[in-house]
Design a protein around this motif. Structure first.
Motif, PDB file in Angstrom:
ATOM      1  N   PRO A   1       0.796  -1.242   0.000  1.00 42.45           N
ATOM      2  CA  PRO A   1       0.000   0.000   0.000  1.00 42.45           C
ATOM      3  C   PRO A   1       0.823   1.283   0.000  1.00 42.45           C
ATOM      4  N   ASN A   2       1.658   1.462  -1.028  1.00 40.11           N
ATOM      5  CA  ASN A   2       2.288   2.768  -1.242  1.00 40.11           C
ATOM      6  C   ASN A   2       1.219   3.736  -1.734  1.00 40.11           C
ATOM      7  N   ALA A   3       1.346   5.011  -1.359  1.00 44.69           N
ATOM      8  CA  ALA A   3       0.405   6.028  -1.845  1.00 44.69           C
ATOM      9  C   ALA A   3       0.436   6.059  -3.372  1.00 44.69           C
ATOM     10  N   PRO A   4      -0.711   6.242  -4.031  1.00 41.24           N
ATOM     11  CA  PRO A   4      -2.018   6.577  -3.467  1.00 41.24           C
ATOM     12  C   PRO A   4      -2.850   5.374  -3.020  1.00 41.24           C
ATOM     13  N   ARG A   5      -2.301   4.151  -3.052  1.00 36.36           N
ATOM     14  CA  ARG A   5      -3.040   3.004  -2.537  1.00 36.36           C
ATOM     15  C   ARG A   5      -3.281   3.167  -1.039  1.00 36.36           C
ATOM     16  N   THR A   6      -4.402   2.669  -0.599  1.00 34.30           N
ATOM     17  CA  THR A   6      -4.686   2.646   0.827  1.00 34.30           C
ATOM     18  C   THR A   6      -4.685   1.223   1.368  1.00 34.30           C
ATOM     19  N   THR A   7      -4.551   0.252   0.462  1.00 34.04           N
ATOM     20  CA  THR A   7      -4.467  -1.142   0.854  1.00 34.04           C
ATOM     21  C   THR A   7      -3.621  -1.885  -0.169  1.00 34.04           C
ATOM     22  N   SER A   8      -3.260  -3.111   0.141  1.00 31.91           N
ATOM     23  CA  SER A   8      -2.488  -3.904  -0.813  1.00 31.91           C
ATOM     24  C   SER A   8      -3.382  -4.342  -1.962  1.00 31.91           C
ATOM     25  N   GLN A   9      -2.766  -4.766  -3.063  1.00 32.95           N
ATOM     26  CA  GLN A   9      -3.551  -5.201  -4.216  1.00 32.95           C
ATOM     27  C   GLN A   9      -2.875  -6.378  -4.897  1.00 32.95           C
ATOM     28  N   LEU A  10      -3.688  -7.232  -5.499  1.00 26.75           N
ATOM     29  CA  LEU A  10      -3.168  -8.364  -6.259  1.00 26.75           C
ATOM     30  C   LEU A  10      -2.795  -7.907  -7.653  1.00 26.75           C
ATOM     31  N   ASN A  11      -1.578  -8.252  -8.080  1.00 27.18           N
ATOM     32  CA  ASN A  11      -1.136  -7.931  -9.434  1.00 27.18           C
ATOM     33  C   ASN A  11      -1.150  -9.152 -10.342  1.00 27.18           C
ATOM     34  N   GLY A  12      -1.280 -10.321  -9.766  1.00 28.83           N
ATOM     35  CA  GLY A  12      -1.235 -11.548 -10.548  1.00 28.83           C
ATOM     36  C   GLY A  12      -1.984 -12.673  -9.874  1.00 28.83           C
TER      37      GLY A  12
ATOM     38  N   LEU B   1       6.193   0.840   5.913  1.00 33.64           N
ATOM     39  CA  LEU B   1       5.455  -0.279   5.336  1.00 33.64           C
ATOM     40  C   LEU B   1       6.137  -1.595   5.669  1.00 33.64           C
ATOM     41  N   GLN B   2       5.320  -2.647   5.795  1.00 34.79           N
ATOM     42  CA  GLN B   2       5.846  -3.972   6.046  1.00 34.79           C
ATOM     43  C   GLN B   2       6.365  -4.609   4.757  1.00 34.79           C
ATOM     44  N   SER B   3       6.995  -5.780   4.904  1.00 35.60           N
ATOM     45  CA  SER B   3       7.435  -6.533   3.736  1.00 35.60           C
ATOM     46  C   SER B   3       6.234  -7.074   2.979  1.00 35.60           C
ATOM     47  N   GLU B   4       6.429  -7.288   1.678  1.00 33.97           N
ATOM     48  CA  GLU B   4       5.333  -7.789   0.842  1.00 33.97           C
ATOM     49  C   GLU B   4       4.747  -9.087   1.382  1.00 33.97           C
ATOM     50  N   ALA B   5       5.595  -9.953   1.939  1.00 33.88           N
ATOM     51  CA  ALA B   5       5.115 -11.242   2.447  1.00 33.88           C
ATOM     52  C   ALA B   5       4.024 -11.075   3.498  1.00 33.88           C
ATOM     53  N   MET B   6       4.124 -10.028   4.308  1.00 33.90           N
ATOM     54  CA  MET B   6       3.126  -9.822   5.360  1.00 33.90           C
ATOM     55  C   MET B   6       1.771  -9.428   4.776  1.00 33.90           C
ATOM     56  N   TYR B   7       1.787  -8.610   3.740  1.00 33.38           N
ATOM     57  CA  TYR B   7       0.521  -8.236   3.088  1.00 33.38           C
ATOM     58  C   TYR B   7      -0.060  -9.434   2.335  1.00 33.38           C
TER      59      TYR B   7
END
Length: 258
Positions: A94-105, A136-142
């Motif tokens: 969730p880097n700005a402007p995201r407010t939450t994580s997102q699936l890319n694949g 922000l946390q590591s991608e694995a946590m999201y």
């Protein structure tokens, strides 16, 4: 001074087709200013040749050949293993402007399907952030949070949060799973990334069952003219193929890949 990870991301940019063509065009411009028009004309011709070839269907054909090295296997026919290992790089943190994580694949969903089919009792998510992200946390946590949202129990998910490339994915995961006696894994990543990933995880000492999560080039019916017309999509595929081939060569030279 830039670290190895930064250099590994930057240096290949210098030899990608678009970069080579751009450098040749700049060289042609300089030669024209110096009155060496015939040299400039040659440089322009070479630049255009590079762009035409790499934007052609040839790039797509090479890309297809690379990503089909490990064919897809229906989940019901997949062998069992001690763990499902999912490589990072598929979830947008969730880097700005995201407010939450997102699936890319499709990696997480593919791993979920394997888990639901009881192909392994645990899912390992391996992947930190390539570059530090403040706050922000590591991608694995999201990624873990997403799996929990779709129904995977928290105690069935292990996370490796420090790795920044495929080699570190393998080494850190090997250390984690070696401590609990797991050597046989189902490896989940994109089909295109799978050849390098398998070579690295096998070198780390795993018995690897490849399970590609997604394919980019598929048999899609469309007018034949579109198959033969040069495109930016094909140019992008040429870049991707060069990146993977160079990555595998470097990994083998460093002793990181089988």
């Amino acid at each position: 001074m830039p670290d190895w990870i930064t250099l590994s991301k930057f240096l290949p940019q210098l030899v990608y087709p678009f970069s080579l063509a751009l450098l040749l065009l700049l060289l042609a411009w300089a030669w024209v200013l110096l009155g060496k028009r015939w040299k400039g004309a040659i440089a322009i011709g070479v630049a255009l040749t590079i762009l035409v070839i790499t934007a052609s269907p040839l790039s797509q054909a090479v890309y297809r050949q690379h990503e089909q090295k490990f064919p897809a296997v229906p989940i019901a026919q997949s062998p069992n293993a001690g763990a499902i290992v999912v490589l990072g790089g598929d979830v947008g943190i969730p880097n700005a402007p995201r407010t939450t994580s997102q699936l890319n694949g499709n990696r997480l969903f593919h791993a979920f399907r394997l888990y639901q089919a009881a192909k392994a009792p645990v899912i390992v998510i391996t992947g930190g952030n390539v570059f530090p992200q403040e706050g922000l946390q590591s991608e694995a946590m999201y990624s873990k949070a997403i799996l929990e949202e779709i129904g995977v129990a928290s105690d069935a998910i292990l996370t490796e949060t420090d790795s920044r490339n495929t080699y570190q994915n393998a080494v850190n995961t090997r250390k984690m799973l070696g401590e609990i006696g797991i050597d046989r894994i189902i490896l989940v990543t994109d089909a295109f990334h799978m050849p390098r990933a398998v070579a690295v995880f096998e070198k780390a000492g795993f018995e690897v069952i490849p399970s590609p999560s997604g394919f980019s080039v598929v048999d899609f019916a469309r007018p034949k003219l579109l198959d033969w017309w040069p495109s930016l999509g094909n140019l992008s595929k040429a870049h991707a193929v060069m990146r993977e081939k160079l990555g595998l060569i470097v990994y083998q030279l460093r002793g990181w890949a089988a």
